[in-house]
Scaffold this motif. Structure first.
Motif, PDB file in Angstrom:
ATOM      1  N   LEU A  22       0.834  -1.211   0.000  1.00 22.95           N
ATOM      2  CA  LEU A  22       0.000   0.000   0.000  1.00 22.95           C
ATOM      3  C   LEU A  22       0.864   1.256   0.000  1.00 22.95           C
ATOM      4  CD1 LEU A  22      -2.802  -1.069   2.476  1.00 22.95           C
ATOM      5  CD2 LEU A  22      -3.081  -0.584   0.055  1.00 22.95           C
ATOM      6  N   GLU A  23       1.966   1.233   0.739  1.00 19.86           N
ATOM      7  CA  GLU A  23       2.871   2.391   0.753  1.00 19.86           C
ATOM      8  C   GLU A  23       3.503   2.605  -0.611  1.00 19.86           C
ATOM      9  OE1 GLU A  23       5.706   1.925   3.865  1.00 19.86           O
ATOM     10  OE2 GLU A  23       4.184   1.971   5.437  1.00 19.86           O
ATOM     11  N   GLU A  24       3.903   1.521  -1.266  1.00 17.90           N
ATOM     12  CA  GLU A  24       4.492   1.648  -2.596  1.00 17.90           C
ATOM     13  C   GLU A  24       3.491   2.192  -3.603  1.00 17.90           C
ATOM     14  OE1 GLU A  24       6.545  -1.725  -4.194  1.00 17.90           O
ATOM     15  OE2 GLU A  24       7.415  -2.227  -2.237  1.00 17.90           O
ATOM     16  N   ALA A  25       2.233   1.830  -3.447  1.00 14.04           N
ATOM     17  CA  ALA A  25       1.198   2.290  -4.373  1.00 14.04           C
ATOM     18  C   ALA A  25       0.673   3.680  -4.005  1.00 14.04           C
ATOM     19  CB  ALA A  25       0.043   1.303  -4.393  1.00 14.04           C
ATOM     20  N   HIS A  26       1.109   4.208  -2.857  1.00 19.78           N
ATOM     21  CA  HIS A  26       0.661   5.522  -2.369  1.00 19.78           C
ATOM     22  C   HIS A  26      -0.860   5.569  -2.258  1.00 19.78           C
ATOM     23  CE1 HIS A  26       4.727   6.930  -2.844  1.00 19.78           C
ATOM     24  NE2 HIS A  26       4.711   6.553  -4.118  1.00 19.78           N
ATOM     25  N   THR A  27      -1.420   4.571  -1.602  1.00 16.48           N
ATOM     26  CA  THR A  27      -2.862   4.497  -1.433  1.00 16.48           C
ATOM     27  C   THR A  27      -3.191   3.941  -0.046  1.00 16.48           C
ATOM     28  OG1 THR A  27      -4.907   3.670  -2.411  1.00 16.48           O
ATOM     29  CG2 THR A  27      -3.052   2.170  -2.416  1.00 16.48           C
ATOM     30  N   THR A  28      -4.459   3.925   0.280  1.00 11.43           N
ATOM     31  CA  THR A  28      -4.931   3.381   1.551  1.00 11.43           C
ATOM     32  C   THR A  28      -6.046   2.386   1.274  1.00 11.43           C
ATOM     33  OG1 THR A  28      -6.528   5.164   1.782  1.00 11.43           O
ATOM     34  CG2 THR A  28      -4.393   5.479   2.857  1.00 11.43           C
ATOM     35  N   ARG A  29      -6.443   1.687   2.308  1.00 10.95           N
ATOM     36  CA  ARG A  29      -7.541   0.736   2.177  1.00 10.95           C
ATOM     37  C   ARG A  29      -8.855   1.491   2.270  1.00 10.95           C
ATOM     38  NH1 ARG A  29      -6.012  -4.917   4.626  1.00 10.95           N
ATOM     39  NH2 ARG A  29      -3.777  -4.804   4.419  1.00 10.95           N
ATOM     40  N   LEU A  30      -9.603   1.482   1.212  1.00  8.45           N
ATOM     41  CA  LEU A  30     -10.858   2.217   1.180  1.00  8.45           C
ATOM     42  C   LEU A  30     -12.045   1.341   1.560  1.00  8.45           C
ATOM     43  CD1 LEU A  30     -10.298   4.205  -2.119  1.00  8.45           C
ATOM     44  CD2 LEU A  30      -9.974   4.992   0.210  1.00  8.45           C
ATOM     45  N   LEU A  31     -12.007   0.088   1.177  1.00  7.82           N
ATOM     46  CA  LEU A  31     -13.150  -0.789   1.393  1.00  7.82           C
ATOM     47  C   LEU A  31     -13.451  -0.981   2.872  1.00  7.82           C
ATOM     48  CD1 LEU A  31     -15.279  -2.566   0.048  1.00  7.82           C
ATOM     49  CD2 LEU A  31     -13.646  -4.441   0.143  1.00  7.82           C
ATOM     50  N   ILE A  32     -12.421  -1.189   3.669  1.00  9.61           N
ATOM     51  CA  ILE A  32     -12.631  -1.424   5.094  1.00  9.61           C
ATOM     52  C   ILE A  32     -13.219  -0.188   5.768  1.00  9.61           C
ATOM     53  CG2 ILE A  32     -11.455  -1.868   7.292  1.00  9.61           C
ATOM     54  CD1 ILE A  32      -9.569  -3.699   5.733  1.00  9.61           C
ATOM     55  N   SER A  33     -12.736   0.991   5.418  1.00  8.31           N
ATOM     56  CA  SER A  33     -13.278   2.203   6.040  1.00  8.31           C
ATOM     57  C   SER A  33     -14.720   2.441   5.608  1.00  8.31           C
ATOM     58  CB  SER A  33     -12.409   3.410   5.706  1.00  8.31           C
ATOM     59  OG  SER A  33     -12.383   3.634   4.319  1.00  8.31           O
ATOM     60  N   LYS A  34     -15.065   2.096   4.374  1.00  6.23           N
ATOM     61  CA  LYS A  34     -16.463   2.234   3.934  1.00  6.23           C
ATOM     62  C   LYS A  34     -17.375   1.280   4.691  1.00  6.23           C
ATOM     63  CE  LYS A  34     -15.744   3.912  -0.736  1.00  6.23           C
ATOM     64  NZ  LYS A  34     -15.943   3.651  -2.169  1.00  6.23           N
ATOM     65  N   ILE A  35     -16.902   0.053   4.890  1.00  3.65           N
ATOM     66  CA  ILE A  35     -17.699  -0.928   5.626  1.00  3.65           C
ATOM     67  C   ILE A  35     -17.904  -0.471   7.060  1.00  3.65           C
ATOM     68  CG2 ILE A  35     -17.665  -3.266   6.588  1.00  3.65           C
ATOM     69  CD1 ILE A  35     -16.294  -4.146   3.967  1.00  3.65           C
ATOM     70  N   ARG A  36     -16.827  -0.006   7.706  1.00  4.86           N
ATOM     71  CA  ARG A  36     -16.944   0.474   9.090  1.00  4.86           C
ATOM     72  C   ARG A  36     -17.896   1.663   9.192  1.00  4.86           C
ATOM     73  NH1 ARG A  36     -14.811  -2.818  13.100  1.00  4.86           N
ATOM     74  NH2 ARG A  36     -12.909  -3.730  12.312  1.00  4.86           N
ATOM     75  N   LYS A  37     -17.825   2.563   8.221  1.00  3.85           N
ATOM     76  CA  LYS A  37     -18.702   3.731   8.241  1.00  3.85           C
ATOM     77  C   LYS A  37     -20.158   3.307   8.127  1.00  3.85           C
ATOM     78  CE  LYS A  37     -19.716   8.055   5.960  1.00  3.85           C
ATOM     79  NZ  LYS A  37     -19.450   8.953   4.868  1.00  3.85           N
ATOM     80  N   ARG A  38     -20.444   2.373   7.232  1.00  2.33           N
ATOM     81  CA  ARG A  38     -21.826   1.901   7.075  1.00  2.33           C
ATOM     82  C   ARG A  38     -22.304   1.154   8.311  1.00  2.33           C
ATOM     83  NH1 ARG A  38     -22.419   0.023   0.770  1.00  2.33           N
ATOM     84  NH2 ARG A  38     -22.008   2.086  -0.090  1.00  2.33           N
ATOM     85  N   GLN A  39     -21.421   0.392   8.941  1.00  2.00           N
ATOM     86  CA  GLN A  39     -21.791  -0.284  10.182  1.00  2.00           C
ATOM     87  C   GLN A  39     -22.131   0.739  11.263  1.00  2.00           C
ATOM     88  OE1 GLN A  39     -18.433  -2.748  11.183  1.00  2.00           O
ATOM     89  NE2 GLN A  39     -19.365  -4.568  10.292  1.00  2.00           N
ATOM     90  N   ALA A  40     -21.330   1.788  11.347  1.00  2.00           N
ATOM     91  CA  ALA A  40     -21.547   2.797  12.384  1.00  2.00           C
ATOM     92  C   ALA A  40     -22.853   3.558  12.144  1.00  2.00           C
ATOM     93  CB  ALA A  40     -20.371   3.765  12.431  1.00  2.00           C
ATOM     94  N   THR A  41     -23.146   3.906  10.896  1.00  2.00           N
ATOM     95  CA  THR A  41     -24.401   4.614  10.629  1.00  2.00           C
ATOM     96  C   THR A  41     -25.599   3.716  10.900  1.00  2.00           C
ATOM     97  OG1 THR A  41     -24.228   4.066   8.286  1.00  2.00           O
ATOM     98  CG2 THR A  41     -23.435   6.230   8.960  1.00  2.00           C
ATOM     99  N   PHE A  42     -25.500   2.435  10.555  1.00  2.00           N
ATOM    100  CA  PHE A  42     -26.590   1.505  10.843  1.00  2.00           C
ATOM    101  C   PHE A  42     -26.762   1.331  12.344  1.00  2.00           C
ATOM    102  CE2 PHE A  42     -28.030  -2.856  11.716  1.00  2.00           C
ATOM    103  CZ  PHE A  42     -29.300  -2.781  11.162  1.00  2.00           C
ATOM    104  N   PHE A  43     -25.648   1.239  13.067  1.00  2.00           N
ATOM    105  CA  PHE A  43     -25.720   1.091  14.522  1.00  2.00           C
ATOM    106  C   PHE A  43     -26.400   2.301  15.146  1.00  2.00           C
ATOM    107  CE2 PHE A  43     -23.859   1.656  18.751  1.00  2.00           C
ATOM    108  CZ  PHE A  43     -24.285   0.478  19.341  1.00  2.00           C
ATOM    109  N   GLY A  44     -26.062   3.492  14.691  1.00  2.00           N
ATOM    110  CA  GLY A  44     -26.711   4.697  15.214  1.00  2.00           C
ATOM    111  C   GLY A  44     -28.203   4.696  14.940  1.00  2.00           C
TER     112      GLY A  44
END
Length: 112
Positions: A22-44
């Motif tokens: 990921l560092e070599e590609a200069h990117t981050t993991r997007l899928l996991i953060s999207k899943i966590r965000k959707r879980q948090a909004t559903f939980f709320g």
């Protein structure tokens, strides 16, 4: 990750961790953060309704516990991700929708 490795021409036998790829590609993991965000909004959403779903997600049902190692509850995973400290703080934060949204936004900015 296999797609990034292929784009960067990293052999599948090379002993490189996913973080270094990921560092070599200069990117981050997007899928996991999207899943966590959707879980948090559903939980709320569920916690504000205060019905049967609320009891199930908080794990406050009566009865016997199952044998073996206990499964991680949704609230425990979210409090770790939100860095809320205790699960009670996260539950109380869901009552105020504006506060809950800012907590989610801050957690998304910080990443996983």
């Amino acid at each position: 990750m296999w797609f990034l490795r292929r784009m960067l021409q990293i052999s599948w036998t090379a002993k490189k961790t996913n973080d270094t790829v990921l560092e070599e590609a200069h990117t981050t993991r997007l899928l996991i953060s999207k899943i966590r965000k959707r879980q948090a909004t559903f939980f709320g959403h569920v916690m504000r309704r205060e019905k049967l779903e609320n009891l199930v997600t908080t794990g406050m049902l009566e009865g016997k516990r199952s044998r073996g190692k206990q499964r991680e509850k949704l609230i425990e995973g979210l409090t770790d991700w939100l860095k809320a400290g205790k699960s009670l703080e996260a539950i109380e934060a869901t009552k105020d929708r504006k506060k809950w949204r800012t907590m989610i936004a801050n957690a998304v900015k910080q990443g996983t």
